[in-house]
Motif scaffolding. Structure first.
Motif, PDB file in Angstrom:
ATOM      1  N   GLN A 105       1.528  -1.106  -0.036  1.00 35.10           N
ATOM      2  CA  GLN A 105      -0.359   0.311  -0.346  1.00 35.10           C
ATOM      3  C   GLN A 105       0.880   1.377  -0.213  1.00 35.10           C
ATOM      4  O   GLN A 105       0.787   1.916   0.509  1.00 35.10           O
ATOM      5  N   HIS A 106       1.852   0.650  -0.896  1.00 33.25           N
ATOM      6  CA  HIS A 106       2.868   2.428  -0.979  1.00 33.25           C
ATOM      7  C   HIS A 106       3.613   2.237  -2.070  1.00 33.25           C
ATOM      8  O   HIS A 106       3.210   1.149  -3.056  1.00 33.25           O
ATOM      9  N   CYS A 107       3.793   3.782  -2.779  1.00 31.49           N
ATOM     10  CA  CYS A 107       4.474   3.567  -4.406  1.00 31.49           C
ATOM     11  C   CYS A 107       6.034   2.967  -3.368  1.00 31.49           C
ATOM     12  O   CYS A 107       6.346   3.943  -2.316  1.00 31.49           O
ATOM     13  N   VAL A 108       6.871   2.327  -4.151  1.00 30.16           N
ATOM     14  CA  VAL A 108       8.318   2.237  -4.288  1.00 30.16           C
ATOM     15  C   VAL A 108       9.306   3.229  -4.996  1.00 30.16           C
ATOM     16  O   VAL A 108       8.368   2.777  -6.766  1.00 30.16           O
ATOM     17  N   ARG A 109      10.184   3.302  -5.010  1.00 32.12           N
ATOM     18  CA  ARG A 109      10.937   4.196  -5.755  1.00 32.12           C
ATOM     19  C   ARG A 109      11.242   2.962  -6.528  1.00 32.12           C
ATOM     20  O   ARG A 109      12.279   1.950  -5.827  1.00 32.12           O
ATOM     21  N   ARG A 110      12.115   3.077  -7.977  1.00 36.10           N
ATOM     22  CA  ARG A 110      12.704   2.301  -8.560  1.00 36.10           C
ATOM     23  C   ARG A 110      12.606   1.070  -8.353  1.00 36.10           C
ATOM     24  O   ARG A 110      13.187  -0.322  -8.250  1.00 36.10           O
ATOM     25  N   TYR A 111      11.238   0.116  -8.361  1.00 32.38           N
ATOM     26  CA  TYR A 111      10.369  -0.527  -7.452  1.00 32.38           C
ATOM     27  C   TYR A 111      10.756  -1.857  -8.776  1.00 32.38           C
ATOM     28  O   TYR A 111      10.409  -1.565  -9.515  1.00 32.38           O
ATOM     29  N   ASP A 112      11.501  -2.612  -8.263  1.00 30.96           N
ATOM     30  CA  ASP A 112      11.712  -4.577  -9.052  1.00 30.96           C
ATOM     31  C   ASP A 112      10.518  -5.065  -8.625  1.00 30.96           C
ATOM     32  O   ASP A 112      10.026  -5.431  -9.624  1.00 30.96           O
ATOM     33  N   HIS A 113       9.713  -5.315  -7.878  1.00 32.25           N
ATOM     34  CA  HIS A 113       8.935  -6.797  -7.463  1.00 32.25           C
ATOM     35  C   HIS A 113       9.093  -6.466  -5.461  1.00 32.25           C
ATOM     36  O   HIS A 113       9.776  -6.541  -4.723  1.00 32.25           O
ATOM     37  N   HIS A 114       7.600  -7.446  -5.849  1.00 33.04           N
ATOM     38  CA  HIS A 114       7.182  -7.742  -4.254  1.00 33.04           C
ATOM     39  C   HIS A 114       7.800  -9.205  -4.020  1.00 33.04           C
ATOM     40  O   HIS A 114       7.422 -10.179  -4.024  1.00 33.04           O
ATOM     41  N   CYS A 115       8.300  -9.386  -2.875  1.00 33.89           N
ATOM     42  CA  CYS A 115       9.511 -10.954  -2.726  1.00 33.89           C
ATOM     43  C   CYS A 115       7.646 -11.662  -1.243  1.00 33.89           C
ATOM     44  O   CYS A 115       7.865 -11.195   0.019  1.00 33.89           O
ATOM     45  N   PRO A 116       7.573 -12.521  -2.255  1.00 32.61           N
ATOM     46  CA  PRO A 116       6.624 -12.886  -0.900  1.00 32.61           C
ATOM     47  C   PRO A 116       7.525 -14.056   0.321  1.00 32.61           C
ATOM     48  O   PRO A 116       6.931 -13.784   1.609  1.00 32.61           O
ATOM     49  N   TRP A 117       9.005 -14.198  -0.040  1.00 30.28           N
ATOM     50  CA  TRP A 117       9.162 -14.655   1.112  1.00 30.28           C
ATOM     51  C   TRP A 117       9.846 -13.667   2.109  1.00 30.28           C
ATOM     52  O   TRP A 117      10.168 -14.208   3.180  1.00 30.28           O
ATOM     53  N   LEU A 118      10.014 -12.129   1.341  1.00 26.46           N
ATOM     54  CA  LEU A 118      10.616 -11.524   2.995  1.00 26.46           C
ATOM     55  C   LEU A 118       9.098 -10.732   3.008  1.00 26.46           C
ATOM     56  O   LEU A 118       9.278  -9.641   4.347  1.00 26.46           O
ATOM     57  N   GLU A 119       7.993 -10.929   2.367  1.00 28.00           N
ATOM     58  CA  GLU A 119       7.026 -10.104   2.571  1.00 28.00           C
ATOM     59  C   GLU A 119       7.494  -8.230   2.474  1.00 28.00           C
ATOM     60  O   GLU A 119       6.755  -7.558   3.972  1.00 28.00           O
ATOM     61  N   ASN A 120       8.313  -7.990   1.496  1.00 25.10           N
ATOM     62  CA  ASN A 120       8.484  -6.866   1.789  1.00 25.10           C
ATOM     63  C   ASN A 120       8.976  -6.859  -0.109  1.00 25.10           C
ATOM     64  O   ASN A 120       9.050  -7.629  -0.502  1.00 25.10           O
ATOM     65  N   CYS A 121       8.798  -5.274  -0.583  1.00 26.40           N
ATOM     66  CA  CYS A 121       9.418  -4.893  -1.600  1.00 26.40           C
ATOM     67  C   CYS A 121      10.438  -4.182  -1.703  1.00 26.40           C
ATOM     68  O   CYS A 121      11.297  -4.377  -0.800  1.00 26.40           O
ATOM     69  N   VAL A 122      10.781  -5.209  -3.698  1.00 33.67           N
ATOM     70  CA  VAL A 122      12.140  -4.845  -3.612  1.00 33.67           C
ATOM     71  C   VAL A 122      12.183  -3.158  -4.675  1.00 33.67           C
ATOM     72  O   VAL A 122      12.217  -3.518  -4.973  1.00 33.67           O
ATOM     73  N   GLY A 123      12.611  -2.729  -3.867  1.00 37.12           N
ATOM     74  CA  GLY A 123      13.214  -1.098  -4.700  1.00 37.12           C
ATOM     75  C   GLY A 123      14.858  -0.745  -4.509  1.00 37.12           C
ATOM     76  O   GLY A 123      15.649  -1.226  -4.100  1.00 37.12           O
ATOM     77  N   GLU A 124      14.842   0.847  -4.482  1.00 34.70           N
ATOM     78  CA  GLU A 124      15.587   1.662  -5.069  1.00 34.70           C
ATOM     79  C   GLU A 124      16.641   1.159  -3.106  1.00 34.70           C
ATOM     80  O   GLU A 124      18.119   1.365  -3.793  1.00 34.70           O
ATOM     81  N   ARG A 125      16.397   1.215  -2.513  1.00 34.28           N
ATOM     82  CA  ARG A 125      16.806   2.037  -1.121  1.00 34.28           C
ATOM     83  C   ARG A 125      17.726  -0.062  -0.687  1.00 34.28           C
ATOM     84  O   ARG A 125      18.567   0.270   0.065  1.00 34.28           O
ATOM     85  N   ASN A 126      16.370  -1.110  -0.810  1.00 35.27           N
ATOM     86  CA  ASN A 126      16.456  -2.323  -0.679  1.00 35.27           C
ATOM     87  C   ASN A 126      17.506  -3.548  -1.366  1.00 35.27           C
ATOM     88  O   ASN A 126      17.358  -4.290  -0.884  1.00 35.27           O
ATOM     89  N   HIS A 127      17.462  -3.140  -2.766  1.00 40.09           N
ATOM     90  CA  HIS A 127      17.459  -4.021  -4.144  1.00 40.09           C
ATOM     91  C   HIS A 127      18.964  -4.525  -3.468  1.00 40.09           C
ATOM     92  O   HIS A 127      19.242  -5.948  -3.925  1.00 40.09           O
ATOM     93  N   PRO A 128      19.729  -3.450  -3.557  1.00 39.29           N
ATOM     94  CA  PRO A 128      21.539  -3.931  -2.881  1.00 39.29           C
ATOM     95  C   PRO A 128      21.294  -5.572  -1.928  1.00 39.29           C
ATOM     96  O   PRO A 128      22.533  -6.490  -1.757  1.00 39.29           O
ATOM     97  N   LEU A 129      20.495  -5.226  -0.764  1.00 41.87           N
ATOM     98  CA  LEU A 129      21.012  -5.852   0.210  1.00 41.87           C
ATOM     99  C   LEU A 129      19.578  -7.065  -0.128  1.00 41.87           C
ATOM    100  O   LEU A 129      20.325  -8.753   0.400  1.00 41.87           O
TER     101      LEU A 129
END
Length: 200
Positions: free
Chosen positions: A54-78
Motif C-alpha cells: 500500500q505504498h509507492c516504491v522508488r525504482r520498484y523491482d518486485h514484491h518478494c513473498p519470502w521477505l513480505e516486503n518490496c524490493v526497491g531502490e533502497r534495499n535492492h543491493p541488500l
C-alpha cells in the motif's frame, strides 16, 4: 527495511536533505510527475504502487513473498547480498548432505538414508532456483533495468515512448557502480531526458 517508499512530504521539500542521510533528487522543471491513483503522491520515474505494501516504491523491482516486503531502490543491493548468502549456505548444506552419503545397494541402506537423500534433493533444487534468481538479477542490474520494467516493458509509458530500448543504461561499469555504491536516491528523470535528447 524501507525499500524506498515515496513519501507525501517530498512534494513540499523536494531537493532538501531530510536529516536522514537521504537527498531527495531534483527533477527538471518541465517534467510532469504522475500522481498515484491509490496513495495520491507524485510518483518519480520508475516508481510503482505496490498493492500489498500500500505504498509507492522508488525504482520498484518486485514484491518478494519470502521477505513480505518490496524490493526497491533502497534495499535492492541488500536483496542481492541476501541471495548470495543464501546460495553459499545452500552450497554448504549440499556439501554436508553429500559427504554423509555412503552408497550401498541394499534396501536397508536406503531406509536409513532416505531423509538424507530427500534433503540433498531439496537442497539441490533450491540451489538451482536461487542461482538462477541471482544470475537474472545481476544481469538486470548490469543493464540498469528492473524486473518490473523487464516484464512489463510494453505497458510502461516512459519505456514505450522512448527512442532507446533502455534509456537508463549507462554501461555495465557505471550501472554496477551506481547500484552498489550510490548512497543517494537517483533522479531517473534527468538520465531519461538526457539520454532521449541525444541524437541516435
Amino acid at each position: 527495511m524501507d525499500p524506498g517508499f515515496v513519501k507525501p512530504e517530498e512534494e513540499v521539500k523536494e531537493g532538501e536533505d531530510k536529516g536522514q542521510g537521504v537527498v531527495i533528487p531534483q527533477i527538471p522543471g518541465d517534467v510532469k510527475l504522475r500522481r498515484c491513483g491509490y496513495c495520491l503522491v507524485k510518483q518519480p520515474m520508475r516508481a510503482r504502487h505496490c498493492q500489498l505494501c500500500q505504498h509507492c516504491v522508488r525504482r520498484y523491482d518486485h514484491h518478494c513473498p519470502w521477505l513480505e516486503n518490496c524490493v526497491g531502490e533502497r534495499n535492492h543491493p541488500l536483496f542481492i547480498v541476501y541471495l548470495s548468502v543464501q546460495l553459499v549456505v545452500l552450497l554448504w548444506g549440499g556439501h554436508v548432505a553429500w559427504s554423509g552419503l555412503y552408497f550401498e545397494q541394499s534396501w536397508e541402506w536406503l531406509q536409513h538414508n532416505i531423509f538424507l537423500l530427500v534433503s540433498f534433493l531439496l537442497i539441490f533444487i533450491f540451489t538451482i532456483v536461487v542461482l538462477l534468481l541471482l544470475v537474472s538479477h545481476l544481469y538486470l542490474i548490469s543493464c540498469n533495468t528492473t524486473t518490473w520494467e523487464f516484464m512489463s516493458h510494453h505497458r510502461i509509458s516512459y519505456l514505450r515512448h522512448s527512442e532507446l530500448e533502455n534509456p537508463f543504461d549507462q554501461g555495465i561499469i557505471l550501472n554496477l557502480w551506481r547500484f552498489f555504491c550510490s548512497r543517494h536516491l537517483t533522479a531517473w528523470e534527468n538520465i531519461y531526458f538526457h539520454k532521449n535528447s541525444e541524437p541516435v
